[in-house]
Design an enzyme around this catalytic site. Structure first.
Site, PDB file in Angstrom:
ATOM      1  N   ASN A  78       0.869  -1.174   0.000  1.00  0.00           N
ATOM      2  CA  ASN A  78       0.000   0.000   0.000  1.00  0.00           C
ATOM      3  C   ASN A  78       0.912   1.231   0.000  1.00  0.00           C
ATOM      4  O   ASN A  78       1.522   1.557   1.011  1.00  0.00           O
ATOM      5  CB  ASN A  78      -0.880  -0.028   1.263  1.00  0.00           C
ATOM      6  CG  ASN A  78      -1.670   1.255   1.431  1.00  0.00           C
ATOM      7  OD1 ASN A  78      -1.810   2.042   0.493  1.00  0.00           O
ATOM      8  ND2 ASN A  78      -2.201   1.464   2.632  1.00  0.00           N
ATOM      9  N   LYS A 130       0.136   4.319  -0.312  1.00  0.00           N
ATOM     10  CA  LYS A 130      -0.479   5.513   0.290  1.00  0.00           C
ATOM     11  C   LYS A 130      -0.241   6.738  -0.602  1.00  0.00           C
ATOM     12  O   LYS A 130      -0.193   6.617  -1.821  1.00  0.00           O
ATOM     13  CB  LYS A 130       0.025   5.731   1.715  1.00  0.00           C
ATOM     14  CG  LYS A 130      -0.036   4.448   2.560  1.00  0.00           C
ATOM     15  CD  LYS A 130       0.160   4.697   4.015  1.00  0.00           C
ATOM     16  CE  LYS A 130       0.258   3.365   4.745  1.00  0.00           C
ATOM     17  NZ  LYS A 130       0.179   3.483   6.175  1.00  0.00           N
ATOM     18  N   HIS A 174      -9.377   0.918   5.292  1.00  0.00           N
ATOM     19  CA  HIS A 174      -8.063   1.125   5.900  1.00  0.00           C
ATOM     20  C   HIS A 174      -8.220   2.067   7.091  1.00  0.00           C
ATOM     21  O   HIS A 174      -9.025   2.998   7.056  1.00  0.00           O
ATOM     22  CB  HIS A 174      -7.089   1.723   4.865  1.00  0.00           C
ATOM     23  CG  HIS A 174      -5.680   1.714   5.362  1.00  0.00           C
ATOM     24  ND1 HIS A 174      -5.205   2.672   6.239  1.00  0.00           N
ATOM     25  CD2 HIS A 174      -4.646   0.871   5.140  1.00  0.00           C
ATOM     26  CE1 HIS A 174      -3.943   2.404   6.521  1.00  0.00           C
ATOM     27  NE2 HIS A 174      -3.575   1.315   5.866  1.00  0.00           N
ATOM     28  N   GLU A 231      -6.598   4.469   8.112  1.00  0.00           N
ATOM     29  CA  GLU A 231      -6.424   5.901   7.819  1.00  0.00           C
ATOM     30  C   GLU A 231      -7.695   6.479   7.195  1.00  0.00           C
ATOM     31  O   GLU A 231      -8.010   7.658   7.394  1.00  0.00           O
ATOM     32  CB  GLU A 231      -5.194   6.094   6.912  1.00  0.00           C
ATOM     33  CG  GLU A 231      -3.906   5.887   7.702  1.00  0.00           C
ATOM     34  CD  GLU A 231      -2.720   5.403   6.898  1.00  0.00           C
ATOM     35  OE1 GLU A 231      -2.745   5.479   5.660  1.00  0.00           O
ATOM     36  OE2 GLU A 231      -1.757   4.923   7.535  1.00  0.00           O
ATOM     37  N   GLU A 246      -5.094  -5.369  10.739  1.00  0.00           N
ATOM     38  CA  GLU A 246      -4.071  -4.349  10.938  1.00  0.00           C
ATOM     39  C   GLU A 246      -4.322  -3.623  12.257  1.00  0.00           C
ATOM     40  O   GLU A 246      -5.139  -2.684  12.312  1.00  0.00           O
ATOM     41  CB  GLU A 246      -4.121  -3.319   9.803  1.00  0.00           C
ATOM     42  CG  GLU A 246      -3.921  -3.904   8.432  1.00  0.00           C
ATOM     43  CD  GLU A 246      -3.393  -2.855   7.470  1.00  0.00           C
ATOM     44  OE1 GLU A 246      -2.237  -2.982   7.046  1.00  0.00           O
ATOM     45  OE2 GLU A 246      -4.123  -1.895   7.168  1.00  0.00           O
ATOM     46  N   GLY A 273       2.604   1.987  10.764  1.00  0.00           N
ATOM     47  CA  GLY A 273       3.513   3.118  10.621  1.00  0.00           C
ATOM     48  C   GLY A 273       4.244   3.490  11.897  1.00  0.00           C
ATOM     49  O   GLY A 273       4.867   4.548  11.983  1.00  0.00           O
ATOM     50  N   SER A 285       3.676  -2.391  10.142  1.00  0.00           N
ATOM     51  CA  SER A 285       5.136  -2.303  10.245  1.00  0.00           C
ATOM     52  C   SER A 285       5.858  -3.598   9.877  1.00  0.00           C
ATOM     53  O   SER A 285       6.910  -3.907  10.448  1.00  0.00           O
ATOM     54  CB  SER A 285       5.555  -1.831  11.648  1.00  0.00           C
ATOM     55  OG  SER A 285       5.050  -0.537  11.910  1.00  0.00           O
TER      56      SER A 285
END
Ligand code: PEP
Length: 253
Positions: free
Chosen positions: A13, A15, A99, A101, A171, A177, A216
Site C-alpha cells: 500500500n 499511500k 483502511h 487511515e 491491521e 507506521g 510495520s
C-alpha cells in the site's frame, strides 16, 4: 475437514507517496523477486493517478494491481471520487476498503466500509477488508469485539458468502507506521479468532479466505509472521516503498 492451502499474498500500500520516476523504478525492481517466487501472489496499490502507468509497466507481469479506496457509487456528481468500474479499465484486481487511515482521517463508518466492499465486488474486484483495533482498545482487551463488529457489518450487508471473493487484512492500528509489529503469536491469535468467527457462519468460506497481517511488516519480521497457521501474507505500507525490503518480504512467503 481437510484444510485448504491458502496462497501467501504480499500487497504493498503506497499511500500518498510516489511520482512517475519512482513508480517506474519500484515496479521494475519488483519484477524479478515476484517472478522468482511464483508461490507468492504479489500486488501493489499505487495512488490512483499512477494506475495507468503501473498498468502499462505490469503488462505480462505476475504482479497484480490494487487501488487504495473506492467510492460507493458507480458514477455521478461525487467530486473527487473513483468508482470500482473505473478501476476495472486499469486492470485493477484488488481494492482496499476500510483502511484505518480512511476510518480515522475520513470518518468512514463500518456501514460505509461495507458499502464500499459491495461496490468493489459488484464490479468484479476483490475487496481487501482492513480491520483492527486502536491501542486503547488493545489495552482494554477489546480486540476481538472490535474486529467482530467490523466483520459483522460486512456480513450483514453482503452475506458470509461474499468472503469467498475477498481478502481480510488484520491491521492493529497501533502497529501501522509505528515500527511496532504485533508478535507472530499475538497476530496469530487474532487471525485464528477471525477465522473461527467466520467458521461459525460458513466453515468452507472461513477456511479459504486469506487473512493478511498489516502493521510495520519488514523483511526481518515477515518470515516469523508467515510461519503462523492463520497468517496468509501481509499488507505492507512503509516497507513497500523500498524495493529491497518489499522483495525480502516476498522472499519470506
Ligand atoms: C498499512 O498502511 O496498511 C500498513 C501496514 O503500513 P505500515 O506497514 O507502514 O505499518
Amino acid at each position: 475437514m481437510t484444510q485448504t492451502t491458502r496462497q501467501t499474498l504480499v500487497m504493498g500500500n503506497w499511500k500518498l507517496n510516489g511520482n512517475k520516476a519512482m513508480v517506474a523504478q519500484l515496479i521494475t525492481a519488483l519484477q524479478a523477486p515476484a517472478t522468482q517466487h511464483p508461490n507468492v501472489a504479489v500486488a501493489v496499490c499505487p495512488p490512483v493517478l499512477f494506475l495507468g502507468q503501473a498498468q502499462a509497466l505490469l503488462t505480462d507481469s505476475p504482479i497484480a494491481l490494487g487501488a487504495q479506496d473506492v467510492d460507493i457509487h458507480d458514477q455521478g456528481a461525487f467530486t473527487g471520487e473513483n468508482s470500482a468500474h473505473m478501476y476495472t479499465e486499469f486492470g485493477v484486481q484488488y481494492v482496499l476498503v476500510g483502511h484505518s487511515e480512511r476510518r480515522t482521517l475520513h470518518g468512514e463508518s463500518d456501514a460505509m466500509v461495507a458499502a464500499k466492499f459491495r461496490a468493489a465486488q459488484d464490479a468484479g474486484l476483490t475487496p481487501v477488508l482492513c480491520i483492527g483495533e486502536t491501542l486503547a482498545q488493545f489495552e482494554a482487551g477489546e480486540t476481538q469485539a472490535v474486529v467482530e463488529r467490523q466483520l459483522h457489518e460486512v456480513i450483514a450487508h453482503c452475506g458470509i458468502e461474499s468472503f469467498a471473493n475477498a481478502v481480510i487484512a488484520y491491521e492493529p492500528v497501533w502497529a501501522i507506521g509505528t515500527g511496532k509489529t504485533a508478535t507472530p503469536e499475538i497476530a496469530q491469535g487474532v487471525h485464528a479468532a477471525i477465522r473461527a468467527f467466520l467458521a461459525n457462519l460458513d466453515a468452507k468460506v472461513a477456511d479459504g479466505v486469506q487473512i493478511l497481517y498489516g502493521g510495520s511488516v519488514k523483511g526481518s519480521s515477515a518470515a516469523g509472521l508467515f510461519a503462523m497457521a492463520d497468517i496468509d501474507g501481509a499488507l505492507v505500507g512503509g516497507a513497500a516503498l523500498q524495493a529491497d525490503e518489499f522483495a525480502a518480504i516476498i522472499s519470506a512467503g
